[in-house]
Design an enzyme around this catalytic site. Structure first.
Site, PDB file in Angstrom:
ATOM      1  N   ASP A   1      -0.234   5.919   6.233  1.00  0.00           N
ATOM      2  CA  ASP A   1       1.143   6.379   6.141  1.00  0.00           C
ATOM      3  C   ASP A   1       1.241   7.786   6.715  1.00  0.00           C
ATOM      4  OD1 ASP A   1      -0.473   7.100   3.764  1.00  0.00           O
ATOM      5  OD2 ASP A   1       1.326   8.172   3.147  1.00  0.00           O
TER       6      ASP A   1
ATOM      7  N   TYR B   1       0.134   0.519  -7.554  1.00  0.00           N
ATOM      8  CA  TYR B   1       0.276   1.100  -6.217  1.00  0.00           C
ATOM      9  C   TYR B   1       0.740   0.087  -5.177  1.00  0.00           C
ATOM     10  CZ  TYR B   1      -2.568   4.810  -8.258  1.00  0.00           C
ATOM     11  OH  TYR B   1      -3.037   5.805  -9.069  1.00  0.00           O
TER      12      TYR B   1
ATOM     13  N   TYR C   1     -10.394   3.723  -3.377  1.00  0.00           N
ATOM     14  CA  TYR C   1      -9.247   4.620  -3.497  1.00  0.00           C
ATOM     15  C   TYR C   1      -9.110   5.436  -2.219  1.00  0.00           C
ATOM     16  CZ  TYR C   1      -8.413   3.330  -8.314  1.00  0.00           C
ATOM     17  OH  TYR C   1      -8.126   2.625  -9.444  1.00  0.00           O
TER      18      TYR C   1
ATOM     19  N   ASN D   1      -5.451  12.844   2.991  1.00  0.00           N
ATOM     20  CA  ASN D   1      -6.776  12.904   2.371  1.00  0.00           C
ATOM     21  C   ASN D   1      -7.671  11.719   2.708  1.00  0.00           C
ATOM     22  OD1 ASN D   1      -6.395  15.411   1.165  1.00  0.00           O
ATOM     23  ND2 ASN D   1      -5.379  14.505  -0.599  1.00  0.00           N
TER      24      ASN D   1
ATOM     25  N   HIS E   1       2.366   4.782   0.133  1.00  0.00           N
ATOM     26  CA  HIS E   1       0.983   5.160   0.433  1.00  0.00           C
ATOM     27  C   HIS E   1       0.117   3.928   0.735  1.00  0.00           C
ATOM     28  CE1 HIS E   1      -1.334   8.721   0.788  1.00  0.00           C
ATOM     29  NE2 HIS E   1      -2.034   8.642  -0.318  1.00  0.00           N
TER      30      HIS E   1
ATOM     31  N   ASN F   1      -8.625   8.556  -1.258  1.00  0.00           N
ATOM     32  CA  ASN F   1      -9.325   9.803  -0.947  1.00  0.00           C
ATOM     33  C   ASN F   1     -10.820   9.631  -0.746  1.00  0.00           C
ATOM     34  OD1 ASN F   1      -6.782  10.814  -1.293  1.00  0.00           O
ATOM     35  ND2 ASN F   1      -7.225  11.879  -3.201  1.00  0.00           N
TER      36      ASN F   1
END
Length: 187
Positions: free
Chosen positions: A91, A15, A64, A112, A20, A66
């Site tokens: 973002d 990632y 993470y 989220n 993101h 969320n």
């Protein structure tokens, strides 16, 4: 005075260079410009930056995206930072690439990470800074887009935009969210 500055992103090498993870990138650039290093701590990587008599606790949650609210709530409590001194960097696909938008409060707008933070804080009353990543993707491919890597043009423009975002973070801690909004939202 203490401030909690949270950059949203996902942990893991896969990632690292995705849209993101722009929250992580903004904090990395800010820390790098100040020769400040992150250390791994509870619920994330943390760095402490001093600026004009203020202490900025920079947090890259390891929960993470969320589940970011857990880290935010923990560090607000642990550092005894009032909610008005909280800034979340995320973002935003509704804004063109590199656009900066700061708001004192607001909805999650489908994000989220912001939704989880509002849920765990019991309020949407916290400042947020959105980094426009654009929305040039086919319908139904939002996840692929935000988890996708930057284009060559975006990658080339990132250093300058990251500096502007870092300046906006320092401004938030120095002159407050309203004056920072008035100055940076016009750029």
């Amino acid at each position: 005075m203490k401030y909690l500055i949270v950059g949203l992103g996902n942990i893991g090498a896969e990632y690292a260079d995705t849209r993101h993870n722009i929250g992580f990138k903004v904090l990395d650039a800010l820390a790098g410009a100040s020769n400040t290093l992150f250390t791994t701590a509870r619920y994330g990587d943390v760095a402490e930056l001093k600026h004009k008599g203020r202490t900025l606790v920079l947090l890259k949650p390891s929960t993470y995206m969320n589940l970011s609210g857990k880290a935010v709530r923990y560090w607000l409590d642990a550092e005894k930072i009032p909610r008005e001194n909280l800034l979340i960097i995320s973002d935003d696909i509704a804004l063109p690439f590199g656009t900066l938008r700061i708001r004192q409060r607001g909805s999650a707008g489908g994000h989220n990470g912001l939704k989880n933070i509002a849920e765990l804080l019991g309020s949407e009353d916290f400042a947020r800074m959105r980094f426009g990543v654009g929305g040039d993707f086919p319908r139904g491919h939002q996840v692929d887009y935000v988890l996708g890597e930057w284009t060559a043009e975006e990658r080339e423009a990132l250093p300058e935009r990251l500096k502007v975002f870092g300046d906006a973070v320092l401004s938030f801690a120095t002159i407050g969210v309203e004056r920072t909004m008035n100055f940076f939202n016009k750029k």
